[in-house]
Write an enzyme that holds these catalytic residues in place. Sequence first.
Site, PDB file in Angstrom:
ATOM      1  N   LYS A  42      13.758  70.103  23.459  1.00 11.37           N
ATOM      2  CA  LYS A  42      14.616  71.301  23.446  1.00 11.37           C
ATOM      3  C   LYS A  42      15.559  71.177  22.264  1.00 11.37           C
ATOM      4  CE  LYS A  42      15.574  75.114  25.711  1.00 11.37           C
ATOM      5  NZ  LYS A  42      14.661  76.011  26.459  1.00 11.37           N
TER       6      LYS A  42
ATOM      7  N   ASP B 271      14.711  80.780  22.950  1.00 12.72           N
ATOM      8  CA  ASP B 271      15.456  80.656  24.206  1.00 12.72           C
ATOM      9  C   ASP B 271      16.638  81.614  24.040  1.00 12.72           C
ATOM     10  OD1 ASP B 271      15.666  78.905  26.799  1.00 12.72           O
ATOM     11  OD2 ASP B 271      17.693  78.870  26.016  1.00 12.72           O
TER      12      ASP B 271
HETATM   13  P1  NDP Z   1      18.378  86.061  25.919  1.00  9.44           P
HETATM   14  O1  NDP Z   1      19.258  85.553  24.862  1.00  9.44           O
HETATM   15  O2  NDP Z   1      17.285  87.006  25.569  1.00  9.44           O
HETATM   16  O3  NDP Z   1      19.244  86.736  27.091  1.00  9.44           O
HETATM   17  C1  NDP Z   1      20.222  86.036  27.783  1.00  9.44           C
HETATM   18  C2  NDP Z   1      20.892  86.967  28.742  1.00  9.44           C
HETATM   19  O4  NDP Z   1      21.775  86.235  29.581  1.00  9.44           O
HETATM   20  C3  NDP Z   1      21.749  88.032  28.059  1.00  9.44           C
HETATM   21  O5  NDP Z   1      21.784  89.197  28.839  1.00  9.44           O
HETATM   22  C4  NDP Z   1      23.120  87.359  28.025  1.00  9.44           C
HETATM   23  O6  NDP Z   1      24.216  88.270  27.951  1.00  9.44           O
HETATM   24  C5  NDP Z   1      23.132  86.658  29.355  1.00  9.44           C
HETATM   25  N1  NDP Z   1      24.007  85.485  29.291  1.00  9.44           N
HETATM   26  C6  NDP Z   1      23.915  84.433  28.446  1.00  9.44           C
HETATM   27  N2  NDP Z   1      24.912  83.569  28.644  1.00  9.44           N
HETATM   28  C7  NDP Z   1      25.638  84.094  29.629  1.00  9.44           C
HETATM   29  C8  NDP Z   1      26.809  83.678  30.298  1.00  9.44           C
HETATM   30  N3  NDP Z   1      27.431  82.540  29.957  1.00  9.44           N
HETATM   31  N4  NDP Z   1      27.285  84.462  31.311  1.00  9.44           N
HETATM   32  C9  NDP Z   1      26.641  85.611  31.650  1.00  9.44           C
HETATM   33  N5  NDP Z   1      25.548  86.056  31.038  1.00  9.44           N
HETATM   34  C10 NDP Z   1      25.058  85.313  30.052  1.00  9.44           C
HETATM   35  O7  NDP Z   1      17.781  84.746  26.637  1.00  9.44           O
HETATM   36  P2  NDP Z   1      16.477  84.592  27.540  1.00  9.44           P
HETATM   37  O8  NDP Z   1      16.270  85.803  28.357  1.00  9.44           O
HETATM   38  O9  NDP Z   1      15.395  84.114  26.659  1.00  9.44           O
HETATM   39  O10 NDP Z   1      16.881  83.362  28.476  1.00  9.44           O
HETATM   40  C11 NDP Z   1      17.531  83.541  29.737  1.00  9.44           C
HETATM   41  C12 NDP Z   1      17.345  82.288  30.577  1.00  9.44           C
HETATM   42  O11 NDP Z   1      15.943  82.030  30.786  1.00  9.44           O
HETATM   43  C13 NDP Z   1      17.891  80.997  29.958  1.00  9.44           C
HETATM   44  O12 NDP Z   1      18.333  80.140  30.983  1.00  9.44           O
HETATM   45  C14 NDP Z   1      16.655  80.383  29.309  1.00  9.44           C
HETATM   46  O13 NDP Z   1      16.772  78.996  29.150  1.00  9.44           O
HETATM   47  C15 NDP Z   1      15.609  80.730  30.352  1.00  9.44           C
HETATM   48  N6  NDP Z   1      14.238  80.702  29.873  1.00  9.44           N
HETATM   49  C16 NDP Z   1      13.835  81.475  28.809  1.00  9.44           C
HETATM   50  C17 NDP Z   1      12.515  81.443  28.412  1.00  9.44           C
HETATM   51  C18 NDP Z   1      11.999  82.356  27.338  1.00  9.44           C
HETATM   52  O14 NDP Z   1      10.767  82.383  27.140  1.00  9.44           O
HETATM   53  N7  NDP Z   1      12.822  83.113  26.643  1.00  9.44           N
HETATM   54  C19 NDP Z   1      11.539  80.534  29.030  1.00  9.44           C
HETATM   55  C20 NDP Z   1      12.054  79.828  30.183  1.00  9.44           C
HETATM   56  C21 NDP Z   1      13.359  79.905  30.540  1.00  9.44           C
HETATM   57  P3  NDP Z   1      24.965  88.483  26.528  1.00  9.44           P
HETATM   58  O15 NDP Z   1      24.039  89.339  25.728  1.00  9.44           O
HETATM   59  O16 NDP Z   1      26.231  89.141  26.898  1.00  9.44           O
HETATM   60  O17 NDP Z   1      25.173  87.118  25.947  1.00  9.44           O
END
Ligand code: NDP
Length: 448
Positions: free
Chosen positions: A128, A168
């Site tokens: 990671k 991510d």
């Molecule tokens: P994105 O950056 O596309 O989206 C993240 C989302 O979560 C946004 O809506 C963001 O809001 C919100 N967010 C982030 N940090 C916070 C916080 N501290 N409090 C509240 N909301 C928050 O990321 P992903 O969708 O890719 O990833 C989301 C989760 O899924 C993570 O845990 C990641 O590790 C996991 N994941 C992702 C994979 C992938 O293929 N993308 C694969 C497996 C797991 P804002 O825009 O306001 O920051």
Amino acid sequence: MIKNSYLQEVYEQVKKRNPGESEFLQAVEEVLESFEAIIEKKPEYQKAGLIERFVEPERFIQFRVPWVDDNGKVQVNRGFRVQFNSAIGPYKGGLRFHPSVSASVIKFLGFEQILKNSLTGLPMGGGKGGSDFDPKGKSDGEVMRFCQSYMTELYRHVGQFIDVPAGDIGVGAREIGYLFGQLKRIKNEFEGGVLTGKGLSYGGSLARTEATGFGVCYFAQEMLKCMKGDSFEGKTVVISGSGNVAIFACQKATELGAKVVAMSDSNGYVYDADGIDLDAIKDIKLNKRARISEYVSYRPNAKYEAGHGIWGVKCDIAMPCATQNDIDVDDAEKIIANGAMALVEGANMPTTAAAVAKFQEAGLLFAPAKAANAGGVATSGLEMSQNSLRLSWTFEEVDARLKDIMVGIFHNAYDASVECGCEGNLVVGANVAGFLKVADAMMAQGIV
Ligand code: NDP
């Protein structure tokens, strides 16, 4: 609470070596607790120092990432890559760009990735990376210069047979494109299989963008069917986040007959009793990169609330798809009191340990992230296969493989929970099922 003395000793050592790294310690503790179920039957693990080696990264890289902003000011961020375990394949895991990124966050994610990747059945080790850089509010030019600087160090550590990063939080198609462009330029080589999540015009896979969110729903659907004789049909769903995972979880849950009534970002959440209009969310988040509060201008009957109140919204299925430790005990109590039947983790470690215990005590179905969100990395594995074969599969072909993999992961985790004497505890099941394959490979390869 870890009871076995060998596991306890290992955990004490991890605490001593990684002081203050709360996320990493939380992830290690949960996994070691699961190993209670197998450790006494496997005395050879202790003799081989297997668990001590398993919790220590093979390599941890930290580096300076200098870049120049649009005002000509020099900015310095911190870059990381953890290469945690390569027993079953090259290191594989995403890159996260978010101000909360630290050594602890990267190590917790890399550690969990070992087991997740093993669960997919594909030959991928765990890694990671990321940076405390915040892409929010930055211009395209700033994001590009940052990505180029980040890759100018990372390139020497990656390769299709060495370490294969992906996206991510904060790293989507735009960032992967800039990272790939810089890597190609430095190496003077078009090495498609070195990064996944690529654009379709330069070696990406159809369905990779959708894969994590879709996979979360395929896993949940199989869990509902096998453990409750039920499905998404007619269920009310709440999803935190509105990024890559949340958007495509919303799309698939809706296709499977559910109604998603709330989604969020880090500022607040929207509630739409008629069901979330996903085209509006995609326009706000993917096209405009704006805040979810704008949703009410698309759907005047919807409500926006600032803050973290989303878990007070009544639902049958709660799907945290934002970030770690999003659901604490208070949130868990609200979700349970509102009569939910299932908690499905789309984000990594979105539920605190105490909240997981609450859900299990209350008898909710609980789908742990390692298993439920493995569809993203599984499809990254399929992207690597297509790059090696130099051909592209159709969307339907990749989606069908993804579905098979997710159904398989559910059954592996469920069967392992039965073998461990805790039928239906998918937290233990996923940890043990993922670990046994890695442990077997580590035992076979000697003390390395
Ligand atoms: P994105 O950056 O596309 O989206 C993240 C989302 O979560 C946004 O809506 C963001 O809001 C919100 N967010 C982030 N940090 C916070 C916080 N501290 N409090 C509240 N909301 C928050 O990321 P992903 O969708 O890719 O990833 C989301 C989760 O899924 C993570 O845990 C990641 O590790 C996991 N994941 C992702 C994979 C992938 O293929 N993308 C694969 C497996 C797991 P804002 O825009 O306001 O920051």
